[in-house]
Design an enzyme around this catalytic site. Structure first.
Site, mmCIF file in Angstrom:
data_model
loop_
_atom_site.group_PDB
_atom_site.id
_atom_site.type_symbol
_atom_site.label_atom_id
_atom_site.label_comp_id
_atom_site.label_asym_id
_atom_site.label_seq_id
_atom_site.Cartn_x
_atom_site.Cartn_y
_atom_site.Cartn_z
ATOM 1 N N LYS A 1 0.845 -1.208 0.000
ATOM 2 C CA LYS A 1 0.000 0.000 0.000
ATOM 3 C C LYS A 1 0.874 1.249 0.000
ATOM 4 C CE LYS A 1 -1.821 1.591 4.006
ATOM 5 N NZ LYS A 1 -1.551 3.008 4.303
ATOM 6 N N ASN A 2 1.887 1.259 0.894
ATOM 7 C CA ASN A 2 2.651 2.492 1.086
ATOM 8 C C ASN A 2 3.707 2.737 0.022
ATOM 9 O OD1 ASN A 2 1.007 2.976 3.210
ATOM 10 N ND2 ASN A 2 2.496 2.411 4.792
ATOM 11 N N CYS B 1 -5.306 12.991 13.213
ATOM 12 C CA CYS B 1 -5.409 11.566 12.864
ATOM 13 C C CYS B 1 -5.397 10.800 14.189
ATOM 14 C CB CYS B 1 -4.190 11.222 11.989
ATOM 15 S SG CYS B 1 -3.886 9.485 11.800
ATOM 16 N N ARG C 1 0.515 14.441 13.269
ATOM 17 C CA ARG C 1 1.021 14.204 11.911
ATOM 18 C C ARG C 1 1.023 15.473 11.048
ATOM 19 N NH1 ARG C 1 -1.447 8.732 9.604
ATOM 20 N NH2 ARG C 1 0.444 8.769 8.330
ATOM 21 N N ARG D 1 -8.588 -0.563 4.624
ATOM 22 C CA ARG D 1 -7.678 0.424 4.016
ATOM 23 C C ARG D 1 -6.366 -0.217 3.592
ATOM 24 N NH1 ARG D 1 -7.332 6.112 7.036
ATOM 25 N NH2 ARG D 1 -5.989 6.366 5.223
HETATM 26 C C1 EPZ Z 1 4.124 6.886 6.472
HETATM 27 O O1 EPZ Z 1 3.349 7.920 7.070
HETATM 28 C C2 EPZ Z 1 3.204 5.691 6.343
HETATM 29 N N1 EPZ Z 1 2.083 6.029 5.479
HETATM 30 C C3 EPZ Z 1 2.693 5.294 7.728
HETATM 31 O O2 EPZ Z 1 1.900 4.122 7.574
HETATM 32 C C4 EPZ Z 1 3.896 4.956 8.614
HETATM 33 O O3 EPZ Z 1 3.435 4.647 9.905
HETATM 34 C C5 EPZ Z 1 4.844 6.152 8.657
HETATM 35 O O4 EPZ Z 1 5.232 6.526 7.318
HETATM 36 C C6 EPZ Z 1 6.111 5.847 9.439
HETATM 37 O O5 EPZ Z 1 6.760 4.756 8.869
HETATM 38 C C7 EPZ Z 1 2.264 5.981 4.140
HETATM 39 O O6 EPZ Z 1 3.325 5.643 3.652
HETATM 40 C C8 EPZ Z 1 1.077 6.323 3.289
HETATM 41 P P1 EPZ Z 1 6.228 10.165 8.592
HETATM 42 P P2 EPZ Z 1 3.930 9.442 7.119
HETATM 43 O O7 EPZ Z 1 6.153 11.428 7.828
HETATM 44 O O8 EPZ Z 1 4.703 9.704 5.892
HETATM 45 C C9 EPZ Z 1 6.350 13.494 11.969
HETATM 46 C C10 EPZ Z 1 -0.010 2.809 7.746
HETATM 47 O O9 EPZ Z 1 -0.542 2.266 8.730
HETATM 48 N N2 EPZ Z 1 6.290 14.465 10.866
HETATM 49 O O10 EPZ Z 1 7.387 9.249 8.378
HETATM 50 O O11 EPZ Z 1 2.792 10.327 7.448
HETATM 51 C C11 EPZ Z 1 5.079 12.657 12.085
HETATM 52 O O12 EPZ Z 1 4.106 13.334 12.843
HETATM 53 C C12 EPZ Z 1 0.498 4.221 7.864
HETATM 54 O O13 EPZ Z 1 0.150 2.265 6.620
HETATM 55 C C13 EPZ Z 1 6.381 15.827 11.172
HETATM 56 O O14 EPZ Z 1 6.503 16.212 12.328
HETATM 57 O O15 EPZ Z 1 4.905 9.336 8.375
HETATM 58 C C14 EPZ Z 1 5.584 11.413 12.766
HETATM 59 O O16 EPZ Z 1 5.654 11.642 14.165
HETATM 60 C C15 EPZ Z 1 0.219 4.824 9.241
HETATM 61 N N3 EPZ Z 1 6.316 16.732 10.158
HETATM 62 C C16 EPZ Z 1 6.998 11.240 12.210
HETATM 63 O O17 EPZ Z 1 7.363 12.516 11.679
HETATM 64 C C17 EPZ Z 1 6.181 16.340 8.841
HETATM 65 O O18 EPZ Z 1 6.158 17.219 7.950
HETATM 66 C C18 EPZ Z 1 7.098 10.211 11.086
HETATM 67 O O19 EPZ Z 1 6.081 10.532 10.154
HETATM 68 C C19 EPZ Z 1 6.089 14.954 8.551
HETATM 69 C C20 EPZ Z 1 6.153 14.034 9.583
#
Ligand code: EPZ
Length: 423
Positions: free
Chosen positions: A22-23, A118, A123, A399
């Protein structure tokens, strides 16, 4: 609203075929906007989130054809006729913000609703936005919409303040058509990013450092539409290994990529399970020594993935001894704990730390999913619980898990999906 009725106790046996990731599929679908012509993606999982992302690219002017039996998605792009992604789509799936990279790169503008909160955490997308500013875009927020503008994205140098999968994907998609060299530091090394990068390179992009924390992109004037196969879903793969573990069964996941779940495989071995791996398969069975608890800290790849934290916690509730989980990626990713407690799990949490005391058996209860991976955790717990568990709000698991009922039935689980249950 559909529900699951799962009667626990069966020892799962057999093979589980793993679907496309998916991701990885979500950014690949968006990246197709970077080139005119017809992109063909194969091994695309038929999931709610994928269907949502197809709506997003359609809203921007793409024409699509998704053969859900063959898992082949065709995306035809000419000019991008719209640069706005509405709130209703973004609130359904925050990954819709990935369109900013391609829109800025090809149309010089992007109006994307700022994602709301969320279940698993705030996020924010500040890293995405700061990165585009470093590449010459101007960013304003008006009435809940991000208004991004850039005559042409110029190359730049940007250090991400936090490792972010989404920001790495978004900025990479902006950089490939930018004017000049872009150096992105502190990048995510997740296989999903490597898959996206390989796709972009096949389209004609010039990228170095995929899978490392420094990615260097030389912008090119144009990219071409290509055919590409989505990699296997490592989180789905890990979930089925954990289903075998929690039922003390013998399960083999096939069409998988063992290298992508090294942290989980190592942890399951340390707990006492017998694990074997091949080129595209992994099998799990009870080991020849007593099981023990585990200690995991979720980390960016290649550390233990946060998306397997909840399913792993379900296993830990039945593993003898004490287990500890520290969730370092999201600030509220214990939404499954309350529901597991209702099934008799002994879990104590303090902030982002959970301490789990293994129980002989869980007991069935009526429970409900709060998000995708917490939902998977509840399904696993129900497989091991005494009695019949009713799980509500199962649209969450739709999802990210293709043919979940079918695949679990294929392993001998006693699971029924019923329509019309209560919310
Ligand atoms: C991706 O989400 C995945 N989703 C998530 O999977 C996964 O849990 C996550 O990466 C971590 O591996 C998809 O790929 C569609 P991040 P993403 O940006 O990109 C903070 C699932 O169940 N952050 O790596 O949103 C954020 O809040 C989903 O399939 C900021 O602060 O995750 C988090 O604490 C859930 N500012 C951390 O970084 C930003 O601009 C990591 O988030 C971006 C992120």
């Amino acid at each position: 609203m559909d529900i699951y009725k799962i009667t626990g106790g069966a020892t799962l046996q057999g093979e589980a075929p793993i679907s496309g990731a998916k991701n990885a599929a979500l950014p690949l679908i968006v990246a197709s906007l970077l080139a005119e012509g017809e992109t063909v993606l194969t091994n695309v999982p038929n999931l709610q989130d994928v269907r949502t992302m197809i709506k997003v690219v359609q809203c921007l002017g793409a024409q699509t054809d998704f053969d859900t039996d063959a898992n082949v998605l065709k995306i035809r792009v000419a000019a991008l006729t719209n640069a706005e992604v509405p709130y209703d789509l973004v609130k359904t799936m925050r990954a819709s913000v990935y369109v900013m990279g391609p829109l800025l790169a090809r149309a010089g503008e992007a109006d994307v609703s700022l994602p709301g909160g969320c279940a698993i955490g705030e996020r924010p997308i500040d890293i995405h936005l700061s990165g585009f500013e470093a590449m010459g875009a101007t960013i304003e927020l008006e009435h809940g919409y991000i208004k991004a503008r850039a005559e042409r994205l110029s190359g730049g140098r940007f250090v991400m303040r936090n490792v972010s999968v989404g920001a790495t994907a978004n900025l990479l998609m902006g950089a490939v058509l930018a004017d000049g060299e872009t150096v992105l530091e502190n990048c995510a090394k997740e296989p999903d990013i490597v898959d996206l990068g390989r796709f972009l390179v096949k389209m004609g992009a010039t990228i170095e450092g995929l899978g490392t924390d420094r990615i260097i992109v030389q912008g090119v004037p144009k990219l071409s539409a290509v055919t590409y196969r989505v990699m296997p879903d490592r989180i789905e793969a890990g979930t089925y290994l954990l289903a075998g573990a929690i039922t003390r069964g013998s399960v083999k996941i096939v069409r998988a990529e063992p290298d992508h779940i090294g942290a989980l495989i190592q942890m399951l071995g340390e707990m006492g399970f017998a694990i074997e791996t091949g080129s595209d398969w992994v099998s799990i069975a009870p080991g020849d020594r007593a099981l023990s608890g585990a200690f995991i800290r979720t980390l960016p790849y290649p550390g233990f993935p946060t998306d397997l934290q909840a399913p792993m916690m379900s296993l830990m509730t039945t593993a003898p001894g004490i287990s500890v989980i520290i969730e370092t990626i999201f600030e509220n990713r214990f939404t499954h704990v309350g529901e597991l407690r209702r099934m008799g799990a002994d879990i104590t949490t303090e902030g982002n730390v959970a301490i789990i005391k293994g129980q002989e058996r869980l007991s069935s209860a009526t429970i409900m999913m709060s998000d995708l991976r917490a939902g998977a955790a509840l399904v696993l717990a129900a497989l091991a619980a005494q009695g019949t568990t009713e799980i509500r709000r199962i649209y969450h698991s739709d999802r990210g898990y293709e043919k979940l009922t079918e695949k679990l039935l294929g392993l001998g689980a006693d699971i029924k999906r019923e329509a019309g249950g209560k919310l």
